[in-house]
Design an enzyme around this catalytic site. Structure first.
Site, PDB file in Angstrom:
ATOM      1  N   LYS A  11      38.582  36.770  35.005  1.00  0.00           N
ATOM      2  CA  LYS A  11      39.205  35.433  35.027  1.00  0.00           C
ATOM      3  C   LYS A  11      40.497  35.435  35.829  1.00  0.00           C
ATOM      4  O   LYS A  11      40.744  34.566  36.656  1.00  0.00           O
ATOM      5  CB  LYS A  11      39.493  34.987  33.577  1.00  0.00           C
ATOM      6  N   ASN A  12      41.356  36.436  35.584  1.00  0.00           N
ATOM      7  CA  ASN A  12      42.683  36.406  36.205  1.00  0.00           C
ATOM      8  C   ASN A  12      42.676  36.831  37.674  1.00  0.00           C
ATOM      9  O   ASN A  12      43.701  36.729  38.343  1.00  0.00           O
ATOM     10  CB  ASN A  12      43.672  37.255  35.399  1.00  0.00           C
ATOM     11  N   CYS A 116      54.261  28.182  25.706  1.00  0.00           N
ATOM     12  CA  CYS A 116      52.904  28.663  25.523  1.00  0.00           C
ATOM     13  C   CYS A 116      52.857  29.396  24.194  1.00  0.00           C
ATOM     14  O   CYS A 116      53.878  29.850  23.697  1.00  0.00           O
ATOM     15  CB  CYS A 116      52.643  29.596  26.687  1.00  0.00           C
ATOM     16  N   ARG A 121      57.287  31.498  29.328  1.00  0.00           N
ATOM     17  CA  ARG A 121      56.616  31.955  30.551  1.00  0.00           C
ATOM     18  C   ARG A 121      57.284  31.278  31.737  1.00  0.00           C
ATOM     19  O   ARG A 121      56.895  30.190  32.151  1.00  0.00           O
ATOM     20  CB  ARG A 121      55.131  31.642  30.483  1.00  0.00           C
ATOM     21  N   ASP A 304      47.599  41.950  27.545  1.00  0.00           N
ATOM     22  CA  ASP A 304      46.384  41.198  27.227  1.00  0.00           C
ATOM     23  C   ASP A 304      45.400  41.986  26.355  1.00  0.00           C
ATOM     24  O   ASP A 304      44.373  41.442  25.940  1.00  0.00           O
ATOM     25  CB  ASP A 304      45.684  40.741  28.517  1.00  0.00           C
ATOM     26  N   ARG A 396      38.188  30.117  26.804  1.00  0.00           N
ATOM     27  CA  ARG A 396      39.045  30.005  27.993  1.00  0.00           C
ATOM     28  C   ARG A 396      38.894  31.260  28.851  1.00  0.00           C
ATOM     29  O   ARG A 396      39.069  31.201  30.058  1.00  0.00           O
ATOM     30  CB  ARG A 396      40.511  29.832  27.573  1.00  0.00           C
TER      31      ARG A 396
HETATM   32  N1  EPU Z   1      58.686  35.894  34.347  1.00  0.00           N
HETATM   33  C1  EPU Z   1      59.940  35.443  34.697  1.00  0.00           C
HETATM   34  N2  EPU Z   1      60.047  34.682  35.817  1.00  0.00           N
HETATM   35  C2  EPU Z   1      58.975  34.378  36.598  1.00  0.00           C
HETATM   36  C3  EPU Z   1      57.717  34.861  36.240  1.00  0.00           C
HETATM   37  C4  EPU Z   1      57.583  35.621  35.099  1.00  0.00           C
HETATM   38  O1  EPU Z   1      60.924  35.700  34.004  1.00  0.00           O
HETATM   39  O2  EPU Z   1      59.140  33.665  37.604  1.00  0.00           O
HETATM   40  C5  EPU Z   1      58.515  36.654  33.097  1.00  0.00           C
HETATM   41  C6  EPU Z   1      57.636  35.886  32.109  1.00  0.00           C
HETATM   42  O3  EPU Z   1      58.410  34.972  31.329  1.00  0.00           O
HETATM   43  C7  EPU Z   1      57.013  36.995  31.305  1.00  0.00           C
HETATM   44  C8  EPU Z   1      56.867  38.144  32.319  1.00  0.00           C
HETATM   45  O4  EPU Z   1      57.780  37.830  33.388  1.00  0.00           O
HETATM   46  O5  EPU Z   1      57.896  37.405  30.299  1.00  0.00           O
HETATM   47  C9  EPU Z   1      55.497  38.362  32.893  1.00  0.00           C
HETATM   48  O6  EPU Z   1      54.999  37.170  33.407  1.00  0.00           O
HETATM   49  P1  EPU Z   1      53.921  37.065  34.569  1.00  0.00           P
HETATM   50  O7  EPU Z   1      54.421  36.087  35.577  1.00  0.00           O
HETATM   51  O8  EPU Z   1      53.523  38.414  35.067  1.00  0.00           O
HETATM   52  O9  EPU Z   1      52.688  36.435  33.806  1.00  0.00           O
HETATM   53  P2  EPU Z   1      51.719  35.341  34.386  1.00  0.00           P
HETATM   54  O10 EPU Z   1      51.539  35.604  35.829  1.00  0.00           O
HETATM   55  O11 EPU Z   1      52.134  33.992  33.936  1.00  0.00           O
HETATM   56  C10 EPU Z   1      49.496  36.706  34.087  1.00  0.00           C
HETATM   57  C11 EPU Z   1      48.195  36.517  33.382  1.00  0.00           C
HETATM   58  C12 EPU Z   1      48.407  36.641  31.877  1.00  0.00           C
HETATM   59  C13 EPU Z   1      48.986  38.025  31.599  1.00  0.00           C
HETATM   60  C14 EPU Z   1      50.280  38.222  32.395  1.00  0.00           C
HETATM   61  C15 EPU Z   1      50.869  39.609  32.245  1.00  0.00           C
HETATM   62  C16 EPU Z   1      47.026  35.041  34.899  1.00  0.00           C
HETATM   63  C17 EPU Z   1      46.480  33.696  35.173  1.00  0.00           C
HETATM   64  N3  EPU Z   1      47.663  35.202  33.737  1.00  0.00           N
HETATM   65  O12 EPU Z   1      50.362  35.669  33.620  1.00  0.00           O
HETATM   66  O13 EPU Z   1      47.119  36.529  31.276  1.00  0.00           O
HETATM   67  O14 EPU Z   1      49.257  38.156  30.220  1.00  0.00           O
HETATM   68  O15 EPU Z   1      50.021  37.998  33.807  1.00  0.00           O
HETATM   69  O16 EPU Z   1      49.966  40.570  32.658  1.00  0.00           O
HETATM   70  O17 EPU Z   1      46.878  35.959  35.709  1.00  0.00           O
HETATM   71  C18 EPU Z   1      45.579  36.062  29.551  1.00  0.00           C
HETATM   72  O18 EPU Z   1      44.660  36.243  30.371  1.00  0.00           O
HETATM   73  O19 EPU Z   1      45.365  35.950  28.317  1.00  0.00           O
HETATM   74  C19 EPU Z   1      46.960  35.964  30.036  1.00  0.00           C
HETATM   75  C20 EPU Z   1      47.928  35.425  29.305  1.00  0.00           C
END
Ligand code: EPU
Length: 417
Positions: A11-12, A116, A121, A304, A396
């Site tokens: 998915k991701n 969330c 996030r 995850d 999802r």
């Molecule tokens: N963060 C910041 N600033 C940013 C971006 C992130 O402070 O601009 C912080 C976030 O608040 C968080 C951490 O960095 O504490 C990690 O966030 P990240 O951006 O890596 O997460 P994401 O890209 O929103 C993806 C996956 C998530 C997975 C995370 C971590 C997708 C669509 N989602 O989220 O997947 O948990 O990376 O590996 O790729 C799931 O599939 O259940 C899921 C939540």
């Protein structure tokens, strides 16, 4: 439970790869696309802004049509760079459209992703990078609006690891003017898979180590075919399921290197796991030892899989510790597992699991996708019946989990069937 289960596409990986459809007027042909709700919502978002799809019936289907894993999708013109609130509120992944929409047509309007069920996030690193590339970004009400002339190359170091932030900027840089260097990038396999798709679309994108990318922007990208990598989180979930007493599960269509951290932990726990080229074989029954684990960006142990591993740790005699460092509210499954008879105490960012509990069925309520999987594992391990409310969350991100578990012999039904 016993038998084999085949893992679906990730998915991701598929989410950013679908967003990349915005970067070209030519079709992208996907295979191994997972049939999960988040993917359907992303396809709906793309269609709202101008995408044309060829296996609409399969992806728009509400159950009956969920056969195909292939999709031919093209964005001949991006006629409206607006992702409606209706779509964006169902998946935070809509933020992945920001970079590609800006790069393709110089404008983007996306509903602000809110808080969330797993905690804060933020997307400030995405926005910093896009602003440095020349975008003007405005947050007004519930919408985030951005505009730019052609984006330009930058040398940008992410202040912290972000998966979708890295993906957003990789896509924006592919069509920007000049060279972009992105440092401290997330190294998750899903990011590398997106980079492979972008290269197949003609992007000039290079990386030695997956942590620094150098992208020379192109004026346009072309169509491509792409097979989505297997979902390592789904694979890890079934691998963990196989380690519960009485189970014997083969997990097929996996890339073992993507799960090195989990395999190391299961080894430390004394679980009976064999790793073959594209298959895991887990047999429950070994006496499990407690462990101390910490979630980290890849190649560390993934957040995850934290909830699902926590469920297994309720069966390891002794005290295990699980520290969550990625999200600040991702232990909501703990209280629900305690209703089944587990003994988990959450102290700040750490959960203490006093293992060896006998689990008994109960009525549970789930809050997010991975917690749902953890509660399903708990319910299957518990004596008697467990009902999980709110369990649509599962769909999802897990393709037909009840069906796959039924084939393994689990007694699981969807209450609304
Ligand atoms: N963060 C910041 N600033 C940013 C971006 C992130 O402070 O601009 C912080 C976030 O608040 C968080 C951490 O960095 O504490 C990690 O966030 P990240 O951006 O890596 O997460 P994401 O890209 O929103 C993806 C996956 C998530 C997975 C995370 C971590 C997708 C669509 N989602 O989220 O997947 O948990 O990376 O590996 O790729 C799931 O599939 O259940 C899921 C939540």
């Amino acid at each position: 439970m016993a038998g084999s289960v085949a893992v679906s596409g990730a998915k991701n990986a598929a989410l950013p790869e679908l967003a990349a459809v915005c970067l070209s007027a030519e079709p992208i042909v996907f295979s191994n696309l997972p049939q999960v709700e988040d993917i359907k919502v992303m396809v709906a978002a793309l269609r709202e802004i101008g995408a044309e799809t060829e296996s609409e019936a399969a992806l728009a289907g509400d159950g009956a049509g969920l056969q195909g894993h292939e999709l031919r999708i093209a964005m001949p013109t991006l006629h409206s760079p607006v992702v409606s609130h209706r779509i964006a509120r169902t998946t935070r992944a809509s933020v992945l459209l920001l970079g590609p929409m800006l790069a393709r047509c110089g404008a983007a309007r996306v509903s602000m992703p809110g808080g969330c069920a797993i905690g804060e996030r933020k997307i400030d690193f995405h926005l910093q990078g896009l602003e440095r590339m020349g975008a003007e970004i405005l947050v007004a009400g519930e919408y985030l609006s951005a505009r730019c002339d052609r984006l330009h190359g930058i040398d940008f170091t992410f202040p912290g690891k972000t998966v979708t932030g890295t993906e957003n900027l990789l896509m924006a840089a592919a069509l920007a003017e000049g060279t972009t260097v992105l440092r401290n990038c997330a190294q998750e396999p899903e990011v590398a898979d997106l980079a492979a798709l972008l290269a197949a679309m003609g992007a000039d994108i290079r990386s030695q180590d997956g942590e620094t990318y150098v992208i020379r922007g192109r004026a346009s990208l072309h169509g491509a075919s792409h097979r989505v990598i297997p979902d390592r989180i789904e694979a890890g979930t079934y691998l963990i399921a196989g380690c519960f007493p009485g189970n014997d599960i083969r997990v097929e269509a996996v890339i073992p290197e993507h799960l090195g951290s989990l395999l190391g932990i299961l080894h430390d726990m004394g679980a009976d796991v064999a790793v073959h080229q594209k298959e895991f074989h887990a047999r429950g029954g070994a006496a499990l030892r407690p462990v101390a684990v910490v979630t980290e960006p890849y190649p560390g142990f993934p957040t995850d899989l934290q909830a699902q591993l926590t469920t297994l740790l309720t069966q390891a005699r002794g005290v295990s510790r699980v520290r969550e460092t990625i999200f600040n509210d991702r232990f909501r499954h703990a209280g629900e597992l305690n209703r089944l008879g587990a003994d988990i105490e959450v102290r700040g960012d750490e959960a203490l699991i006093r293992g060896g509990s006998t689990l008994r069925g109960a009525v549970l309520k789930t809050t997010d996708l991975r917690a749902s999987a953890a509660l399903v594992l708990g319910g299957l391990a518990a004596a008697g019946e467990t009902r999980i409310e709110n369990s649509y969350q599962l769909f999802r991100g897990y393709e037909d989990m009840p069906g796959k578990l039924q084939k393994l012999g689990a007694d699981i039904t969807m209450a609304w069937e």
